[in-house]
Scaffold this motif. Structure first.
Motif, PDB file in Angstrom:
ATOM      1  N   HIS A 176       0.934  -1.257  -0.145  1.00 50.31           N
ATOM      2  CA  HIS A 176      -0.205   0.038   0.087  1.00 50.31           C
ATOM      3  C   HIS A 176       0.725   1.413   0.058  1.00 50.31           C
ATOM      4  O   HIS A 176       0.377   2.437  -0.515  1.00 50.31           O
ATOM      5  CB  HIS A 176      -0.910  -0.172   1.107  1.00 50.31           C
ATOM      6  CG  HIS A 176      -0.211   0.093   2.719  1.00 50.31           C
ATOM      7  ND1 HIS A 176       0.414  -0.873   2.936  1.00 50.31           N
ATOM      8  CD2 HIS A 176       0.004   1.182   3.416  1.00 50.31           C
ATOM      9  CE1 HIS A 176       0.946  -0.427   4.255  1.00 50.31           C
ATOM     10  NE2 HIS A 176       0.875   0.907   4.467  1.00 50.31           N
ATOM     11  N   THR A 177       2.250   1.198   0.135  1.00 50.96           N
ATOM     12  CA  THR A 177       3.092   2.405   0.373  1.00 50.96           C
ATOM     13  C   THR A 177       3.821   2.645  -0.756  1.00 50.96           C
ATOM     14  O   THR A 177       4.568   3.563  -0.955  1.00 50.96           O
ATOM     15  CB  THR A 177       4.039   2.137   1.327  1.00 50.96           C
ATOM     16  OG1 THR A 177       4.698   0.934   1.421  1.00 50.96           O
ATOM     17  CG2 THR A 177       3.254   2.205   2.733  1.00 50.96           C
ATOM     18  N   ASP A 178       3.645   1.596  -1.837  1.00 50.21           N
ATOM     19  CA  ASP A 178       4.539   1.655  -3.064  1.00 50.21           C
ATOM     20  C   ASP A 178       3.903   2.620  -4.071  1.00 50.21           C
ATOM     21  O   ASP A 178       2.620   2.688  -4.095  1.00 50.21           O
ATOM     22  CB  ASP A 178       4.597   0.222  -3.596  1.00 50.21           C
ATOM     23  CG  ASP A 178       5.576  -0.503  -2.805  1.00 50.21           C
ATOM     24  OD1 ASP A 178       6.507  -0.229  -2.253  1.00 50.21           O
ATOM     25  OD2 ASP A 178       5.110  -1.821  -3.047  1.00 50.21           O
ATOM     26  N   ARG A 179       4.945   3.273  -4.789  1.00 53.09           N
ATOM     27  CA  ARG A 179       4.279   4.010  -6.048  1.00 53.09           C
ATOM     28  C   ARG A 179       5.047   3.660  -6.999  1.00 53.09           C
ATOM     29  O   ARG A 179       6.373   3.688  -7.040  1.00 53.09           O
ATOM     30  CB  ARG A 179       4.470   5.610  -5.478  1.00 53.09           C
ATOM     31  CG  ARG A 179       3.904   6.116  -4.429  1.00 53.09           C
ATOM     32  CD  ARG A 179       2.179   6.084  -4.612  1.00 53.09           C
ATOM     33  NE  ARG A 179       1.608   6.889  -3.472  1.00 53.09           N
ATOM     34  CZ  ARG A 179       1.138   6.062  -2.402  1.00 53.09           C
ATOM     35  NH1 ARG A 179       1.426   4.685  -2.593  1.00 53.09           N
ATOM     36  NH2 ARG A 179       0.522   6.619  -1.549  1.00 53.09           N
ATOM     37  N   PHE A 180       4.433   3.792  -8.403  1.00 50.41           N
ATOM     38  CA  PHE A 180       5.011   3.302  -9.401  1.00 50.41           C
ATOM     39  C   PHE A 180       4.784   4.225 -10.897  1.00 50.41           C
ATOM     40  O   PHE A 180       3.484   4.929 -10.757  1.00 50.41           O
ATOM     41  CB  PHE A 180       4.537   1.655 -10.102  1.00 50.41           C
ATOM     42  CG  PHE A 180       4.804   0.872  -8.921  1.00 50.41           C
ATOM     43  CD1 PHE A 180       5.789   0.224  -9.034  1.00 50.41           C
ATOM     44  CD2 PHE A 180       3.752   0.612  -7.993  1.00 50.41           C
ATOM     45  CE1 PHE A 180       6.147  -0.880  -8.101  1.00 50.41           C
ATOM     46  CE2 PHE A 180       3.966  -0.424  -6.906  1.00 50.41           C
ATOM     47  CZ  PHE A 180       5.319  -1.064  -7.145  1.00 50.41           C
ATOM     48  N   SER A 181       5.529   4.451 -11.607  1.00 51.58           N
ATOM     49  CA  SER A 181       5.263   5.216 -12.760  1.00 51.58           C
ATOM     50  C   SER A 181       5.127   4.321 -14.059  1.00 51.58           C
ATOM     51  O   SER A 181       5.615   3.190 -14.313  1.00 51.58           O
ATOM     52  CB  SER A 181       6.514   6.080 -12.806  1.00 51.58           C
ATOM     53  OG  SER A 181       7.487   5.733 -12.804  1.00 51.58           O
ATOM     54  N   TYR A 182       4.425   5.075 -14.879  1.00 48.21           N
ATOM     55  CA  TYR A 182       4.278   4.324 -16.261  1.00 48.21           C
ATOM     56  C   TYR A 182       5.718   4.161 -17.172  1.00 48.21           C
ATOM     57  O   TYR A 182       6.685   5.019 -16.978  1.00 48.21           O
ATOM     58  CB  TYR A 182       3.528   5.010 -17.218  1.00 48.21           C
ATOM     59  CG  TYR A 182       2.152   4.814 -16.684  1.00 48.21           C
ATOM     60  CD1 TYR A 182       1.224   3.793 -17.117  1.00 48.21           C
ATOM     61  CD2 TYR A 182       1.337   5.745 -15.955  1.00 48.21           C
ATOM     62  CE1 TYR A 182       0.018   3.373 -16.979  1.00 48.21           C
ATOM     63  CE2 TYR A 182      -0.045   5.350 -15.398  1.00 48.21           C
ATOM     64  CZ  TYR A 182      -0.773   4.566 -15.940  1.00 48.21           C
ATOM     65  OH  TYR A 182      -2.027   4.182 -15.774  1.00 48.21           O
ATOM     66  N   HIS A 183       5.805   2.801 -17.507  1.00 50.60           N
ATOM     67  CA  HIS A 183       7.071   2.595 -18.363  1.00 50.60           C
ATOM     68  C   HIS A 183       6.738   1.522 -19.491  1.00 50.60           C
ATOM     69  O   HIS A 183       5.609   0.938 -19.263  1.00 50.60           O
ATOM     70  CB  HIS A 183       8.014   2.227 -17.274  1.00 50.60           C
ATOM     71  CG  HIS A 183       7.794   0.766 -16.655  1.00 50.60           C
ATOM     72  ND1 HIS A 183       6.676   0.740 -15.656  1.00 50.60           N
ATOM     73  CD2 HIS A 183       8.200  -0.484 -16.833  1.00 50.60           C
ATOM     74  CE1 HIS A 183       6.653  -0.270 -15.329  1.00 50.60           C
ATOM     75  NE2 HIS A 183       7.580  -1.187 -15.889  1.00 50.60           N
ATOM     76  N   ARG A 184       7.805   1.523 -20.387  1.00 49.63           N
ATOM     77  CA  ARG A 184       7.626   0.140 -21.136  1.00 49.63           C
ATOM     78  C   ARG A 184       8.710  -0.837 -20.677  1.00 49.63           C
ATOM     79  O   ARG A 184       9.747  -0.376 -20.170  1.00 49.63           O
ATOM     80  CB  ARG A 184       8.107   0.572 -22.590  1.00 49.63           C
ATOM     81  CG  ARG A 184       7.142   1.539 -23.239  1.00 49.63           C
ATOM     82  CD  ARG A 184       7.509   1.850 -24.643  1.00 49.63           C
ATOM     83  NE  ARG A 184       6.824   2.832 -25.284  1.00 49.63           N
ATOM     84  CZ  ARG A 184       6.810   4.240 -25.036  1.00 49.63           C
ATOM     85  NH1 ARG A 184       7.866   4.606 -24.399  1.00 49.63           N
ATOM     86  NH2 ARG A 184       6.037   4.909 -25.524  1.00 49.63           N
ATOM     87  N   ASP A 185       8.475  -2.115 -20.603  1.00 52.52           N
ATOM     88  CA  ASP A 185       9.446  -3.180 -20.375  1.00 52.52           C
ATOM     89  C   ASP A 185      10.642  -3.121 -21.374  1.00 52.52           C
ATOM     90  O   ASP A 185      11.877  -3.531 -21.072  1.00 52.52           O
ATOM     91  CB  ASP A 185       9.017  -4.576 -20.293  1.00 52.52           C
ATOM     92  CG  ASP A 185       8.053  -4.769 -19.173  1.00 52.52           C
ATOM     93  OD1 ASP A 185       8.340  -3.912 -18.213  1.00 52.52           O
ATOM     94  OD2 ASP A 185       7.207  -5.716 -19.157  1.00 52.52           O
ATOM     95  N   VAL A 186      10.226  -2.633 -22.782  1.00 51.88           N
ATOM     96  CA  VAL A 186      11.208  -2.839 -23.753  1.00 51.88           C
ATOM     97  C   VAL A 186      11.155  -1.795 -24.707  1.00 51.88           C
ATOM     98  O   VAL A 186       9.790  -1.568 -25.086  1.00 51.88           O
ATOM     99  CB  VAL A 186      11.372  -4.254 -24.478  1.00 51.88           C
ATOM    100  CG1 VAL A 186      10.130  -4.505 -25.210  1.00 51.88           C
ATOM    101  CG2 VAL A 186      12.664  -4.159 -25.341  1.00 51.88           C
ATOM    102  N   ASP A 187      12.255  -0.968 -25.043  1.00 52.52           N
ATOM    103  CA  ASP A 187      12.333  -0.197 -26.322  1.00 52.52           C
ATOM    104  C   ASP A 187      13.220  -0.875 -27.372  1.00 52.52           C
ATOM    105  O   ASP A 187      14.307  -0.634 -27.225  1.00 52.52           O
ATOM    106  CB  ASP A 187      12.793   1.348 -25.811  1.00 52.52           C
ATOM    107  CG  ASP A 187      12.685   2.292 -26.817  1.00 52.52           C
ATOM    108  OD1 ASP A 187      12.304   1.734 -28.007  1.00 52.52           O
ATOM    109  OD2 ASP A 187      13.015   3.537 -26.704  1.00 52.52           O
ATOM    110  N   VAL A 188      12.354  -1.205 -28.366  1.00 46.45           N
ATOM    111  CA  VAL A 188      13.149  -2.132 -29.295  1.00 46.45           C
ATOM    112  C   VAL A 188      14.347  -1.291 -30.165  1.00 46.45           C
ATOM    113  O   VAL A 188      15.179  -1.816 -30.614  1.00 46.45           O
ATOM    114  CB  VAL A 188      12.078  -2.839 -30.355  1.00 46.45           C
ATOM    115  CG1 VAL A 188      11.202  -3.883 -29.374  1.00 46.45           C
ATOM    116  CG2 VAL A 188      11.393  -1.711 -31.115  1.00 46.45           C
TER     117      VAL A 188
END
Length: 340
Positions: A176-188
């Motif tokens: 509940h304390t975690d914060r995540f940002s948007y991302h891609r797992d791979v940039d080809v």
């Protein structure tokens, strides 16, 4: 502005509990979505239609496989086990906050089992290969391509200790304390193949370049039970339009996503949400034909087009209708929707 993926009424009980399916249940696709629609240039300089896919399938892995994986990552919904987890990782290279990541010993064990195709993670990959018969599905390894452009948890700090052929496997313990940002797992655009894939060359455009391996991220949700109120959803967004889909981490649910889909995680309300993440390469077999252009299976039904993918589909339909009218033969709605 997200489409929230909810279970049917028959799968819920107060308070909207998401229960594990009966062992005899058959795999069922609950989401087949396309996002990030665009015209892109291929290796020959021709333009082609491109979509990224996000699919969610229930009942693909057995309850015993899920239970085994849950036990491997600690199996404690109150707090991540210190035996298996350390709060010293970033969810991706651009992340600023630290979250829980598997300790090296546990990560190495899972990576080795994924590479060898044994244990519970081997069972997951066996079911994946049975589902995608027109692809050679392999777990991505560190010796297959350079790290530049590839998003592994704390890759820069772990590369020195990583085995030369480590499989790209990780896990999440979301609190509940975690914060995540948007991302891609791979940039080809930053991927350079090496070793046995050295002759593949570089990508001309997107992840789905013809005649190139397709980077696919597989997520398996591991908790034995979950409620809507527990939150912890995985979020997928179409960057051009700012709309997307949300997937609730139902026990044993498996998500297949093109690895360049923009996504993030939502923190939980109380419990720790566990998931296994396997980075894979889907390489089309020589006899696969048109099926190798799609991630979703035909039996999963007509894809839902979201954001720019819906906009592109409408453009394709309009163009097809206009062309047919000029030829004096207007297509049916189904024919227009299948024109790509």
């Amino acid at each position: 502005r997200f489409a929230h993926i909810m279970p049917s009424a028959r799968e819920t009980s107060a308070p909207a509990s998401l229960r594990e399916p009966a062992p005899e249940a058959s795999p069922r696709c609950v989401l087949n979505a396309r996002v990030s629609g665009a015209f892109v240039e291929d290796e020959r300089g021709a333009m082609r239609v491109d979509y990224a896919c996000v699919c969610a399938v229930d009942n693909l892995v057995s309850a015993s496989t899920r239970e085994a994986l849950f036990a491997r990552v600690g199996g404690d919904e109150a707090t991540p086990s210190e035996r298996a987890w350390t709060e010293n990782f970033k969810d991706h290279d651009g992340e600023t906050s630290r979250t829980h990541g598997l300790v090296d010993d546990v990560l190495d064990e899972l990576a080795n089992e994924a590479y060898a195709g044994v244990g519970a993670i081997g069972d997951v990959m066996r079911r994946v290969r049975e589902t995608f018969k027109e692809y050679d599905v392999s777990v991505a390894r560190t010796d297959m391509f350079s790290k530049r452009g590839y998003d592994d948890k704390d890759a820069a700090t772990r590369d020195a200790q990583a085995p030369a052929r480590r499989a790209h496997v990780c896990a999440n313990a979301v609190r509940h304390t975690d914060r995540f940002s948007y991302h891609r797992d791979v940039d080809v655009r930053g991927v350079e193949f090496s070793g046995e894939l050295a002759d593949v060359g570089r990508f001309a455009g997107q992840n789905r370049d013809p005649n190139k391996p397709r980077f696919v991220t597989i997520i398996v949700y591991l908790n034995p039970q979950w409620t809507i109120d527990d939150e912890g959803e995985t979020l997928f967004v179409d960057e051009d339009t700012g709309v997307g889909v949300v997937i609730v981490p139902k026990p044993g649910r498996v998500v297949f996503m093109d690895a360049d889909v923009f996504h993030s995680l939502k923190q939980t309300r109380r419990k720790v949400r566990y998931s296994l993440v396997i980075h894979t390469l889907f390489t089309a077999r020589a006899d696969a034909g048109v099926m190798a252009r799609e991630l979703a299976r035909p039996e999963w039904g007509t894809p839902a087009h979201v954001g720019s993918a819906a906009r592109l589909m409408e453009l394709i339909k309009a163009t097809s209708t206009k062309r047919a009218r000029a030829d004096g033969d207007e297509p049916s709605g189904r024919e227009a929707s299948q024109t790509q």
